[in-house]
Design an enzyme around this catalytic site. Structure first.
Site, mmCIF file in Angstrom:
data_model
loop_
_atom_site.group_PDB
_atom_site.id
_atom_site.type_symbol
_atom_site.label_atom_id
_atom_site.label_comp_id
_atom_site.label_asym_id
_atom_site.label_seq_id
_atom_site.Cartn_x
_atom_site.Cartn_y
_atom_site.Cartn_z
ATOM 1 N N ASP A 12 -62.135 36.158 -38.092
ATOM 2 C CA ASP A 12 -62.737 37.444 -37.742
ATOM 3 C C ASP A 12 -64.224 37.289 -37.459
ATOM 4 O O ASP A 12 -64.903 36.465 -38.076
ATOM 5 C CB ASP A 12 -62.528 38.426 -38.901
ATOM 6 C CG ASP A 12 -62.708 39.873 -38.474
ATOM 7 O OD1 ASP A 12 -62.784 40.133 -37.260
ATOM 8 O OD2 ASP A 12 -62.775 40.751 -39.355
ATOM 9 N N HIS A 29 -65.562 34.141 -28.649
ATOM 10 C CA HIS A 29 -64.205 33.608 -28.749
ATOM 11 C C HIS A 29 -64.163 32.120 -28.402
ATOM 12 O O HIS A 29 -63.440 31.347 -29.032
ATOM 13 C CB HIS A 29 -63.270 34.392 -27.826
ATOM 14 C CG HIS A 29 -63.098 35.831 -28.219
ATOM 15 N ND1 HIS A 29 -62.774 36.210 -29.509
ATOM 16 C CD2 HIS A 29 -63.201 36.977 -27.492
ATOM 17 C CE1 HIS A 29 -62.680 37.537 -29.564
ATOM 18 N NE2 HIS A 29 -62.944 38.018 -28.358
ATOM 19 N N LEU A 123 -52.109 16.886 -40.611
ATOM 20 C CA LEU A 123 -52.176 18.306 -40.955
ATOM 21 C C LEU A 123 -51.074 19.094 -40.254
ATOM 22 O O LEU A 123 -50.823 18.915 -39.060
ATOM 23 C CB LEU A 123 -53.540 18.874 -40.539
ATOM 24 C CG LEU A 123 -53.769 20.372 -40.793
ATOM 25 C CD1 LEU A 123 -53.909 20.648 -42.287
ATOM 26 C CD2 LEU A 123 -55.011 20.861 -40.044
#
Length: 238
Positions: A12, A29, A123
């Protein structure tokens, strides 16, 4: 320090971060997507095995058309970048959410990315795209109902474990820690089923400014809680 196995992050504040610098929201972004790559690498080095990020929600379609179009362009580019990053870091990538609303070329890149990385052992990186938890639950219920109708599942067999096989996150452990950046303190329709016993941490920094040090702070806060099934209590002698 006890490292959580699975960390979920609500990314956010990209737009507000850009505005604070006198830049357009789309710049935020772009910088936010670059930070995802950095945090993936730091998370794996710290011993985190699963990282799930909330990239684009079902509600994000309601944003201005130019911003949505810019996000889709960014997503196209990120799929290419992510493929290279996954190869470099032996990362297994999986997209959760309803990708049927996405353009065909994006869907194709997602499927290629998942196929190319499915055997990687680094990961486990989950990206929530066109994801909303209520939507996920409704889709799961519809699939389960269809299997019941076809006789594949008997109603008396339905339990939590079976139901979870119909969720987007099947075979992924529930998050131990949820982080939301930018100071907001709400879930925004993210992983409602999976977060039942998750610890929450709300960081005041916007996502592009979320660093390794901020991740360590979140994990330190996680360690300051005595986790118990069905509830937690604060640790006062740390």
């Amino acid at each position: 320090m006890n490292i959580p196995q699975h960390v979920a992050i609500i990314l956010d504040g990209n737009g507000r971060w850009a505005k604070s610098k006198g830049m357009p929201r789309n710049y935020g972004h772009v910088q936010g997507s670059k930070n995802v790559e950095r945090i993936c690498e730091e998370a794996w080095r710290m011993g985190i095995k699963y990282l799930t990020v909330y990239a684009f929600s079902t509600e994000n379609w309601n944003r201005p058309a130019d911003e949505v179009n810019a996000l889709m362009k960014l997503l196209r580019n990120y799929m290419k970048t992510c493929l290279a990053t996954a190869a470099k870091n032996d990362m297994k990538v999986r997209v959760i959410g309803d990708i049927t609303r996405l353009d065909g070329d994006i869907r194709k890149r997602i499927l290629e990315l998942e196929e190319a990385t499915k055997n990687n052992e680094g990961l486990n990186f989950q990206i929530a795209i066109n994801y909303g938890s209520r939507d996920e639950l409704m889709r799961a219920v519809r699939r389960l109902a269809a299997d019941c109708k076809e006789g594949k599942v008997r109603p008396e067999e339905i339990g939590e474990e079976l139901f979870e096989d119909y969720l987007d996150t099947r075979r992924i452990p529930d998050p131990d820690l949820l982080i939301r950046t930018s100071g907001e303190q709400r879930l925004s329709n993210f992983l409602l089923w999976q977060l039942a016993y998750t610890e929450f941490y709300f960081a005041d920094v916007h996502w592009p400014d979320f660093t390794k040090e901020e991740l360590i702070k979140a994990i330190e806060a996680y360690n300051a809680r005595d986790r118990r099934f069905g509830g937690v209590k604060e640790v006062t002698d740390v």
